[in-house]
Design a protein around this motif. Structure first.
Motif, short mmCIF file in Angstrom:
data_model
loop_
_atom_site.label_atom_id
_atom_site.label_comp_id
_atom_site.label_asym_id
_atom_site.label_seq_id
_atom_site.Cartn_x
_atom_site.Cartn_y
_atom_site.Cartn_z
N ARG A 28 48.56 41.49 23.04
CA ARG A 28 48.00 40.40 23.86
C ARG A 28 46.67 40.81 24.47
N GLU A 29 46.63 42.03 25.01
CA GLU A 29 45.40 42.52 25.64
C GLU A 29 44.27 42.63 24.63
N GLU A 32 43.10 39.13 23.82
CA GLU A 32 42.40 38.50 24.95
C GLU A 32 41.03 39.11 25.19
N ASN A 33 40.90 40.40 24.95
CA ASN A 33 39.68 41.11 25.34
C ASN A 33 38.68 41.30 24.22
N GLY A 55 43.03 31.83 30.51
CA GLY A 55 43.54 33.08 29.95
C GLY A 55 43.13 34.28 30.77
N LEU A 56 41.89 34.27 31.24
CA LEU A 56 41.41 35.38 32.06
C LEU A 56 42.13 35.43 33.40
N THR A 59 45.48 36.88 32.90
CA THR A 59 45.38 38.33 32.77
C THR A 59 45.36 38.99 34.14
N ALA A 73 38.49 41.25 32.81
CA ALA A 73 38.73 39.82 32.95
C ALA A 73 38.00 39.28 34.18
#
Length: 80
Positions: A28-29, A32-33, A55-56, A59, A73
């Motif tokens: 996931r990280e 997302e990143n 999403g951020l 996080t 984030a």
């Protein structure tokens, strides 16, 4: 290996019932990143800014996310 393959591997990991929650959180990280160039060529300019911000924010509130990922984030949110 292309970035699409990397993203695809992480997506597969998220849907695999045999993988640990720790492994899924890492995937996931990563997803997302990183701005991966998917087969549909979805770059960050075509993403809905409200979805990205959501999403951020998620996080930042997730207790399983590293401090480094939370800081990243937070910086991205401030830049929006």
């Amino acid at each position: 290996m292309t970035s699409g393959n990397v993203a695809g591997g992480h997506k597969a990991n998220l849907n695999n019932p045999q993988t640990s929650e720790e492994s899924k959180q890492h995937s996931r990280e990563v997803l997302e990143n990183n701005d991966f160039d998917y087969a549909t060529n979805n770059d960050s300019e075509n993403k809905n800014p409200n979805n990205v911000a959501g999403g951020l924010k998620a996080t930042l509130k997730n207790p399983n996310v590293s401090d480094e990922a939370k800081e990243s984030a937070k910086e991205r949110l401030n830049d929006m």
